[in-house]
Structure formats: structure tokens, C-alpha cells
Design a protein around this motif. Structure first.
Motif, PDB file in Angstrom:
ATOM      1  N   GLN A 194      -1.445  12.519   2.032  1.00  0.00           N
ATOM      2  CA  GLN A 194      -0.419  13.070   2.928  1.00  0.00           C
ATOM      3  C   GLN A 194       0.878  13.305   2.163  1.00  0.00           C
ATOM      4  O   GLN A 194       1.496  14.368   2.250  1.00  0.00           O
ATOM      5  N   ILE A 195       1.277  12.278   1.408  1.00  0.00           N
ATOM      6  CA  ILE A 195       2.541  12.356   0.678  1.00  0.00           C
ATOM      7  C   ILE A 195       2.502  13.480  -0.355  1.00  0.00           C
ATOM      8  O   ILE A 195       3.446  14.252  -0.485  1.00  0.00           O
ATOM      9  N   VAL A 196       1.383  13.581  -1.073  1.00  0.00           N
ATOM     10  CA  VAL A 196       1.271  14.622  -2.095  1.00  0.00           C
ATOM     11  C   VAL A 196       1.512  16.003  -1.477  1.00  0.00           C
ATOM     12  O   VAL A 196       2.331  16.780  -1.957  1.00  0.00           O
ATOM     13  N   LEU A 197       0.808  16.283  -0.396  1.00  0.00           N
ATOM     14  CA  LEU A 197       0.913  17.611   0.211  1.00  0.00           C
ATOM     15  C   LEU A 197       2.299  17.874   0.782  1.00  0.00           C
ATOM     16  O   LEU A 197       2.876  18.948   0.602  1.00  0.00           O
ATOM     17  N   MET A 198       2.860  16.864   1.456  1.00  0.00           N
ATOM     18  CA  MET A 198       4.175  17.081   2.045  1.00  0.00           C
ATOM     19  C   MET A 198       5.250  17.227   0.980  1.00  0.00           C
ATOM     20  O   MET A 198       6.129  18.079   1.084  1.00  0.00           O
ATOM     21  N   VAL A 221       4.775   5.823  -5.112  1.00  0.00           N
ATOM     22  CA  VAL A 221       5.009   5.910  -6.555  1.00  0.00           C
ATOM     23  C   VAL A 221       4.069   6.923  -7.205  1.00  0.00           C
ATOM     24  O   VAL A 221       4.449   7.683  -8.091  1.00  0.00           O
ATOM     25  N   LEU A 222       2.828   6.964  -6.736  1.00  0.00           N
ATOM     26  CA  LEU A 222       1.871   7.912  -7.315  1.00  0.00           C
ATOM     27  C   LEU A 222       1.972   9.286  -6.653  1.00  0.00           C
ATOM     28  O   LEU A 222       1.880  10.319  -7.313  1.00  0.00           O
ATOM     29  N   GLY A 223       2.166   9.296  -5.341  1.00  0.00           N
ATOM     30  CA  GLY A 223       2.080  10.550  -4.593  1.00  0.00           C
ATOM     31  C   GLY A 223       3.266  11.483  -4.789  1.00  0.00           C
ATOM     32  O   GLY A 223       3.079  12.692  -4.892  1.00  0.00           O
ATOM     33  N   VAL A 224       4.488  10.929  -4.833  1.00  0.00           N
ATOM     34  CA  VAL A 224       5.667  11.794  -4.944  1.00  0.00           C
ATOM     35  C   VAL A 224       5.667  12.610  -6.240  1.00  0.00           C
ATOM     36  O   VAL A 224       5.800  13.836  -6.194  1.00  0.00           O
ATOM     37  N   PRO A 225       5.466  11.962  -7.423  1.00  0.00           N
ATOM     38  CA  PRO A 225       5.444  12.777  -8.650  1.00  0.00           C
ATOM     39  C   PRO A 225       4.320  13.818  -8.645  1.00  0.00           C
ATOM     40  O   PRO A 225       4.545  14.968  -9.043  1.00  0.00           O
ATOM     41  N   VAL A 226       3.147  13.433  -8.182  1.00  0.00           N
ATOM     42  CA  VAL A 226       2.039  14.398  -8.147  1.00  0.00           C
ATOM     43  C   VAL A 226       2.403  15.559  -7.224  1.00  0.00           C
ATOM     44  O   VAL A 226       2.201  16.726  -7.553  1.00  0.00           O
ATOM     45  N   GLY A 227       2.988  15.235  -6.067  1.00  0.00           N
ATOM     46  CA  GLY A 227       3.406  16.268  -5.131  1.00  0.00           C
ATOM     47  C   GLY A 227       4.430  17.205  -5.748  1.00  0.00           C
ATOM     48  O   GLY A 227       4.341  18.427  -5.597  1.00  0.00           O
ATOM     49  N   ILE A 228       5.400  16.647  -6.461  1.00  0.00           N
ATOM     50  CA  ILE A 228       6.435  17.479  -7.095  1.00  0.00           C
ATOM     51  C   ILE A 228       5.782  18.425  -8.102  1.00  0.00           C
ATOM     52  O   ILE A 228       6.073  19.620  -8.132  1.00  0.00           O
ATOM     53  N   LEU A 229       4.869  17.885  -8.924  1.00  0.00           N
ATOM     54  CA  LEU A 229       4.209  18.725  -9.923  1.00  0.00           C
ATOM     55  C   LEU A 229       3.433  19.868  -9.267  1.00  0.00           C
ATOM     56  O   LEU A 229       3.483  21.013  -9.718  1.00  0.00           O
ATOM     57  N   VAL A 254      -7.009   0.859   1.304  1.00  0.00           N
ATOM     58  CA  VAL A 254      -7.169   1.730   2.483  1.00  0.00           C
ATOM     59  C   VAL A 254      -5.837   2.438   2.796  1.00  0.00           C
ATOM     60  O   VAL A 254      -5.795   3.657   2.965  1.00  0.00           O
ATOM     61  N   ILE A 255      -4.766   1.667   2.845  1.00  0.00           N
ATOM     62  CA  ILE A 255      -3.462   2.261   3.174  1.00  0.00           C
ATOM     63  C   ILE A 255      -3.025   3.249   2.096  1.00  0.00           C
ATOM     64  O   ILE A 255      -2.690   4.400   2.374  1.00  0.00           O
ATOM     65  N   ALA A 256      -3.074   2.792   0.831  1.00  0.00           N
ATOM     66  CA  ALA A 256      -2.601   3.635  -0.259  1.00  0.00           C
ATOM     67  C   ALA A 256      -3.380   4.944  -0.304  1.00  0.00           C
ATOM     68  O   ALA A 256      -2.793   6.025  -0.426  1.00  0.00           O
ATOM     69  N   SER A 257      -4.714   4.870  -0.157  1.00  0.00           N
ATOM     70  CA  SER A 257      -5.487   6.102  -0.298  1.00  0.00           C
ATOM     71  C   SER A 257      -5.292   7.031   0.893  1.00  0.00           C
ATOM     72  O   SER A 257      -5.321   8.250   0.746  1.00  0.00           O
ATOM     73  N   GLY A 280       0.826  -1.214   0.000  1.00  0.00           N
ATOM     74  CA  GLY A 280       0.000   0.000   0.000  1.00  0.00           C
ATOM     75  C   GLY A 280       0.856   1.258   0.000  1.00  0.00           C
ATOM     76  O   GLY A 280       0.602   2.208  -0.736  1.00  0.00           O
ATOM     77  N   PHE A 281       1.906   1.223   0.823  1.00  0.00           N
ATOM     78  CA  PHE A 281       2.783   2.385   0.946  1.00  0.00           C
ATOM     79  C   PHE A 281       3.547   2.618  -0.355  1.00  0.00           C
ATOM     80  O   PHE A 281       3.705   3.759  -0.797  1.00  0.00           O
ATOM     81  N   ALA A 282       3.997   1.522  -0.976  1.00  0.00           N
ATOM     82  CA  ALA A 282       4.740   1.647  -2.236  1.00  0.00           C
ATOM     83  C   ALA A 282       3.864   2.283  -3.309  1.00  0.00           C
ATOM     84  O   ALA A 282       4.312   3.182  -4.030  1.00  0.00           O
ATOM     85  N   ILE A 283       2.614   1.846  -3.381  1.00  0.00           N
ATOM     86  CA  ILE A 283       1.707   2.425  -4.382  1.00  0.00           C
ATOM     87  C   ILE A 283       1.513   3.916  -4.124  1.00  0.00           C
ATOM     88  O   ILE A 283       1.626   4.744  -5.032  1.00  0.00           O
ATOM     89  N   ALA A 284       1.272   4.271  -2.859  1.00  0.00           N
ATOM     90  CA  ALA A 284       1.053   5.677  -2.523  1.00  0.00           C
ATOM     91  C   ALA A 284       2.296   6.509  -2.835  1.00  0.00           C
ATOM     92  O   ALA A 284       2.193   7.642  -3.305  1.00  0.00           O
TER      93      ALA A 284
END
Lengths: 247, 199
Positions: free
Chosen positions: B75-79, B15-23, B67-70, B9-13
């Protein structure tokens, strides 16, 4: 050759009002000349330098470098900032090599250029250190080396020694003077320190603040290479006084 | 069981969250557009979605991972967006006058500079992931630490509940230590980054 023709810069602030930072400045910087802009803190000196670098665009007027309009940043016009500008994740060597790697120069060329600048800046023993382990003076030497290693046609220095203590500052001025003898590049230096400007340059422009206009222009003809002692000569002090009266 | 759920779950979040957050961190427009939405979703309690997820995806692995990924994703995106926006301007401007062109600013300056902060963001998010997973397993599962807790409660085995909680705590310390080790090993230059924060 660098030419500024009637350059004016007006910033629009968030509340809609506008702030005229630079008003109608025209000047020419000949090739291989060391030019300094001196003015009180908070005047548009840095903005002027950013305009030349292409980081900002003039509201009116034009800036021409070697026959072409300056419209964006280019490695021809390298800039050194006051502080916090080294890449903290790269070692001293890798910082110096940054521009060369960007252009995908071959490794032999990179090695020879890097070692040349490590030598010039006396930083050989720190080549594998990260920037945060270096003193302020050493960091600025790396920043200058990084820009020079990239072979710009003009070097723009924005208060490069502004964050350093008086003694280090004096050493760095001599270092820069010696480096200039070696490289003989076109340099535009921005500083609030009249002594620094006189010690290093061929021409000094005095700027006023808000909006910035040229108050005066002085040709500095002290013999080169210049040494620390020059700062205590009567001719130097006399000129310094003359300039500070304009402030 | 719980560990593998967290990792996937964390890996999925990540992989998706970091690039979106950077953008989002890069662009003021994207920020003002996306941030309110993300803020809204972030403040809605993900555990409240668990019953819904169970209806949609069952009580199996898929549901736990979602549940975990979402919950961690936002959180990851915003941070990450915040971390990226802290890149000092002189760093970017120096790179530009050294010949870096537009999009390269991201790959040559912003990303390398932000890596340690983003890793730290992930470390903080990991704690969040453990909390949410435990709830998900308490609500509906046939295995995992949360399941042990709720089952022991039904059998009045207080000691087993305590033991399970301690296990979660220990796993938390372990993952935290792992993140810190990664940080020290891969970003030795960032140990005194404090001086760059004010710039």
C-alpha cells in the motif's frame, strides 16, 4: 551574448506523429539588453525559452551562450515561470536563498544577498512567511528575487505576470522596469501582451504560431527609466497598433 | 501487545516502502516494470497468507509483524509512488535553472515537496494495519485484541467482544490524531496545498 542559429524544435507525440513547434529561428540577444518575444497563446514561446534554458534540446540548429553550446540547464540561465514555482516548504527568505545555499555560500553572504532582495522587492515584512500566504503578485516578486539572487548571467521570464490581474500586472511591470535599471541584466521575456513587451524591452520580436517563426522585429527606443504614463503616449500607442496589425 | 506489533510491523513497512515508492514514482520505466507486480500482490488478500505465515513462522511475534509489514508495505509503495509523481513540473524546472543537478532534484525538490503527502499516505495505511492485525490475532494468537475477541466469542461474552472492537476504534482515532498533529507541526506550509495539486 546569446545566439540562436537555425533552431528548429519538433515534438514527437505518443501516437507517433510529429509536431513542429519552432521552425528555423535565428537571432542574437546582445549583453545587457532586454528582449521580448510576443506571440499569441499556444505558439511556441515557452518552448523557445525552455530551449534557451536548456530544459529542452533543439531538434536542429544550435544555441550558443557566451561562446558555449547550451546542452543542459545551468544557473547562468535562470528562469522564472508563470506560476506554482516557489518551493512551498521554504519561507520567502529561504526561497530567495535557495541557489546560494545550494552552492554552500557562507551565511554572512547569504544574509546580505537575501536582505538586499527582500528590500528591492519590498517583502521585508514577509520574510518568514510561506509562499501560500502571499498574493500572486508577491509570489512572483519572490520568484524573480530568487532567480536574481542566484546571479544568473541571463534572466528568462516566461509570462511572469500572466496569472495576475490587470492592476497588479501593471505594478509588476513597473517593478521589473525599476529592477532592470538597478541590475541591468540580459533579459528574455516571453509574453502575449504587446504593451508589456513595449514597456519593458529594447527589442521586441513578433512570433507567429505553429510552427513559430519570426514575423517581425522592432527596436524600442523610449527613454529610460520608463514610467506608467508612457503607456498612454501617442508614440507608444502608435507602435502598439503597428505591432498588433502583424498578429 | 497489539500496539507494539503494529508499531514494529508498520515501521518496517515504512522504512522499506517509502524509498521504494519514491524510486518507482520517479521513473516511468521502473513504474511500468514494478507496478503490475505490486498491483498483483496488493490485490491478493494478505489475510489469506496468514495460515501460510503461521506454517512458516509459527504463531509468535515474528509472524504478526510479518503479516502487518507485508500487508502495509505494498500500500505504502503505491501511494508514495503516486504522491511523488504529483510534484509540479515548474518546481523541478525552476530548481534546475537555479543550479540543481540531476540526482539533487530528488533530495532538493521531490522529497521535500512530497513529505506531507507521504505522511498522509502513512496515516491511511495505519487503518489498514489495524484491520489486518486484528484478523491475524483472531486466526492464531495467545495475546492481543484479536485474541480477546475470539476468546470472548467462545465464552459467549458479547460485551467483551464489543469492548475490544471499541478499543480498536479508539486506538485508530488516537493514531489518526497523532498523524494529523505531526502533519500540522512539521508541515505548516502544506495546510493549503490544494493550490499546488492542479499544477
Amino acid at each position: 551574448m546569446l545566439t540562436l542559429e537555425h533552431v528548429t524544435k519538433v515534438f514527437t507525440i505518443t501516437d507517433g506523429s510529429s509536431l513542429e513547434t519552432i521552425r528555423d529561428i535565428s537571432l542574437t540577444v546582445p549583453e545587457r539588453e532586454f528582449v521580448a518575444f510576443v506571440g499569441p497563446s499556444g505558439c511556441g514561446k515557452t518552448t523557445l525559452l525552455k530551449l534557451i534554458a536548456g530544459l529542452e534540446k533543439p531538434t536542429q540548429g544550435r544555441i550558443v551562450f557566451e561562446g558555449r553550446d547550451v546542452s543542459s540547464t545551468n544557473r547562468e540561465r535562470g528562469m522564472v515561470f508563470q506560476e506554482f514555482a516557489l518551493f512551498p516548504w521554504l519561507t520567502v527568505s529561504d526561497n530567495i536563498a535557495f541557489g546560494l545555499r545550494l552552492r554552500k555560500e557562507n551565511n554572512e553572504k547569504i544574509d546580505s544577498v537575501v536582505s538586499r532582495y527582500l528590500k528591492l522587492t519590498s517583502l521585508e515584512q514577509f520574510k518568514d512567511s510561506y509562499p501560500h500566504t502571499l498574493s500572486g503578485g508577491m509570489q512572483q516578486r519572490v520568484a524573480i528575487a530568487r532567480t536574481l539572487a542566484n546571479k544568473p548571467k541571463i534572466l528568462l521570464l516566461d509570462e511572469p505576470f500572466g496569472a495576475l490581474d490587470t492592476q497588479t500586472r501593471s505594478h509588476m511591470q513597473e517593478f521589473l522596469s525599476d529592477l532592470w535599471e538597478e541590475e541591468h541584466k540580459t533579459v528574455v521575456l516571453v509574453t502575449h501582451d504587446i504593451g508589456e513587451a513595449l514597456f519593458l524591452s529594447d527589442t521586441v520580436y513578433i512570433l507567429s504560431s505553429r510552427p513559430t517563426i519570426i514575423r517581425g522585429k522592432f527596436d524600442v527606443t523610449f527613454d529610460r527609466p520608463r514610467k506608467h504614463e508612457l503607456k498612454f503616449s501617442s508614440a507608444f500607442l502608435h507602435m502598439k497598433k503597428e505591432i498588433s496589425d502583424l498578429f | 501487545m497489539s500496539v507494539s506489533r503494529i508499531l514494529i510491523g508498520f515501521a518496517i513497512a515504512t522504512v522499506l516502502g517509502v524509498p521504494v515508492g519514491i524510486l518507482i514514482g520517479l521513473s516511468k520505466q521502473a513504474e511500468s516494470f514494478i507496478e503490475p507486480m505490486i498491483d498483483f500482490i496488493r490485490y491478493t488478500p494478505i489475510p489469506a497468507f496468514i495460515p501460510l505465515f503461521i506454517l512458516w513462522f509459527g504463531v509468535g511475534e515474528l509472524e504478526k509483524i510479518i503479516v502487518i509489514a507485508s500487508s502495509v508495505f505494498f500500500q505504502i509503495v503505491l501511494m508514495a509512488a503516486n504522491s511523488v509523481s504529483l510534484t509540479p513540473r515548474p518546481l523541478i524546472e525552476s530548481a534546475l535553472t537555479l543550479g540543481v543537478i540531476r540526482w539533487q532534484v530528488v533530495t532538493k525538490v521531490i522529497y521535500p515537496f512530497s513529505r506531507p503527502r507521504i505522511l498522509d499516505d502513512l496515516r491511511v495505511s495505519m487503518g489498514w494495519a489495524w484491520a489486518v492485525l486484528t484478523i491475524a490475532e483472531i486466526v492464531g494468537a495467545t495475546s492481543g485484541i484479536g485474541f480477546v475477541i475470539i476468546q470472548s466469542q467462545r465464552l459467549l461474552q458479547t460485551a467483551r467482544v464489543m469492548a475490544a472492537i471499541i478499543v480498536v476504534g479508539c486506538l485508530g482515532i488516537l493514531s489518526d490524531a497523532l498523524f494529523k498533529w505531526l502533519y500540522r507541526t512539521y508541515f505548516p506550509w502544506a495546510s493549503r496545498m490544494g493550490q499546488y495539486v492542479d499544477a
